[in-house]
Design a protein around this motif. Structure first.
Motif, mmCIF file in Angstrom:
data_model
loop_
_atom_site.group_PDB
_atom_site.id
_atom_site.type_symbol
_atom_site.label_atom_id
_atom_site.label_comp_id
_atom_site.label_asym_id
_atom_site.label_seq_id
_atom_site.Cartn_x
_atom_site.Cartn_y
_atom_site.Cartn_z
ATOM 1 N N UNK A 1 -12.098 3.722 -9.629
ATOM 2 C CA UNK A 1 -12.767 4.864 -9.015
ATOM 3 C C UNK A 1 -12.732 4.777 -7.493
ATOM 4 N N UNK A 2 -12.730 5.937 -6.856
ATOM 5 C CA UNK A 2 -12.938 6.034 -5.411
ATOM 6 C C UNK A 2 -14.403 6.404 -5.201
ATOM 7 N N UNK B 1 0.844 -1.192 0.000
ATOM 8 C CA UNK B 1 0.000 0.000 0.000
ATOM 9 C C UNK B 1 0.884 1.249 0.000
ATOM 10 N N UNK B 2 0.502 2.230 -0.806
ATOM 11 C CA UNK B 2 1.195 3.524 -0.831
ATOM 12 C C UNK B 2 0.149 4.633 -0.926
ATOM 13 N N UNK C 1 -13.106 13.079 -8.232
ATOM 14 C CA UNK C 1 -11.824 13.674 -8.599
ATOM 15 C C UNK C 1 -10.643 12.822 -8.154
ATOM 16 N N UNK C 2 -10.923 11.676 -7.523
ATOM 17 C CA UNK C 2 -9.841 10.820 -7.024
ATOM 18 C C UNK C 2 -9.989 9.395 -7.571
ATOM 19 N N UNK D 1 -2.538 1.437 6.474
ATOM 20 C CA UNK D 1 -3.550 0.675 7.202
ATOM 21 C C UNK D 1 -4.606 0.086 6.273
ATOM 22 N N UNK D 2 -4.479 0.354 4.969
ATOM 23 C CA UNK D 2 -5.436 -0.187 4.013
ATOM 24 C C UNK D 2 -6.642 0.690 3.775
ATOM 25 N N UNK D 3 -6.603 1.928 4.247
ATOM 26 C CA UNK D 3 -7.718 2.856 4.056
ATOM 27 C C UNK D 3 -7.597 3.565 2.705
ATOM 28 N N UNK D 4 -8.710 3.682 2.014
ATOM 29 C CA UNK D 4 -8.712 4.307 0.694
ATOM 30 C C UNK D 4 -8.635 5.825 0.839
ATOM 31 N N UNK D 5 -7.603 6.415 0.277
ATOM 32 C CA UNK D 5 -7.439 7.869 0.262
ATOM 33 C C UNK D 5 -7.584 8.421 -1.152
#
Length: 341
Positions: A289-290, A218-219, A295-296, A251-255
């Motif tokens: 997609x998020x 994860x990055x 926009x992310x 931590x695996x959270x989508x940003x």
């Protein structure tokens, strides 16, 4: 009657649509003659209520399914224990298993978490489906009958699911007024989850629980060029390659990363791999997609294992050690060169 709602996992409903079996199931429901398995209550003490007989409903469903070429009461034999042990499927066609469940919730859970996974493991089925009543129908069948809404809630509480096969839960409503209405579809698996499942055998929720591993990283933001080259190099030396998920924190959270930066980031990574890695491994970009953030996006860099090892950065060999990229020692380099890793 009609199909009111569908809960799908690992694109189970889409797989049914691919074989046009969703239309056959839908026609089974629409063409049901309610007079054969239901009756109206007396109106002496209020409005009439239609009560359904679960036994007669299932009987008619199986009869109509047979007319469409489905095998009913199909016996499947999981494992290698011979024909002494078998499990029975309500309707079976093209390796699609459908059970008609108008019972307590334990029957649905047994199908989803025991029967179907075993049959999928043994390649007996490709998709498992259960047909259950919506609350409005379940309430007329008895207090022990589980509804679609209850099953959906239970599955939501169990997330993340560790199941490895596609399934569908189909909610059945009574009446004729909404036969042509659009089905409410809940797909539990996003395009990103489907991709990750195909590549790693895990969806993002499960990867989050397990934490970073040897075959994925994860990055939250892209590292600078040299560091990125080292990460790519390490995956190229790893059996099967690996994934770098950009836009997801440790931590695996989508940003997410800004879509406006996507082209620049991809060009920077390509340049780093081409200019710094020797020999440069093949990489593929996958964009997802998020949810609710137009926009992310999430950028997944798939690094393919290199055929002739080792891959190096500035004359140093990098390998995966646990969940990180590290310089390889002499013994590890020797293993890579000899192909014993």
């Amino acid at each position: 009657m009609y199909i009111n709602a569908v809960l799908s996992y690992l694109n189970g409903w889409k797989k049914l649509q691919g074989q046009h079996l969703d239309q056959e199931i839908r026609s089974l429901i629409i063409n049901l003659n309610e007079d054969n398995f239901s009756q109206l209550s007396s109106a002496h003490f209020g409005p009439s209520i239609r009560y359904y007989s679960a036994k007669n409903l299932v009987k008619q469903l199986k009869f109509d399914a047979t007319a469409l070429g489905w095998q009913t009461r199909q016996k499947l034999y999981p494992g290698k224990r011979g024909k002494r042990y078998y499990t029975e499927i309500g309707a079976f066609k093209n390796r699609i298993a459908v059970d008609f469940i108008f019972h307590a919730g334990a029957y649905v859970e047994s199908d989803l978490f025991i029967k179907f996974p075993v049959l999928f493991r043994d390649r007996k089925i490709e998709v498992g489906a259960v047909l259950v009543p919506m609350t409005s129908v379940a309430e007329t069948m008895g207090s022990t009958i589980v509804s679609f809404e209850v099953i959906r809630q239970r599955i939501a509480e169990l997330a993340p699911l560790s199941l490895k096969y596609p399934f569908v839960v189909i909610g059945l409503s009574g009446g004729k007024g909404k036969r042509s209405s659009k089905i409410d579809l809940w797909e539990l698996t996003s395009e990103l989850d489907q991709f990750l499942f195909d590549e790693t055998g895990m969806a993002l929720d499960e990867m989050r629980v397990n934490g970073e591993a040897a075959n994925y990283d994860f990055k939250e933001t892209p590292p600078e060029s040299k560091k990125m080259a080292q990460e790519v190099c390490a995956f190229a030396n790893f059996k099967g390659g690996g994934l770098i998920l950009l836009g997801i924190d440790n931590a695996g959270n989508v940003k997410g990363i800004l879509r406006s930066e996507l082209d620049r980031i991809q060009l920077s990574i390509t340049s780093a791999v081409t200019d710094i890695c020797l020999p440069p491994p093949k990489i593929d970009f996958n964009v997802f997609d998020v949810p609710e953030q137009g926009d992310r996006c999430i950028l997944v860099v798939k690094v393919n294992e290199i055929a002739r090892k080792p891959c190096m950065v500035n004359n140093r060999v990098y390998v995966r050690m646990g969940a990180s990229a590290r310089p390889a020692g002499p013994d590890k380099v020797r293993q890579l060169v000899l192909g014993s890793d």
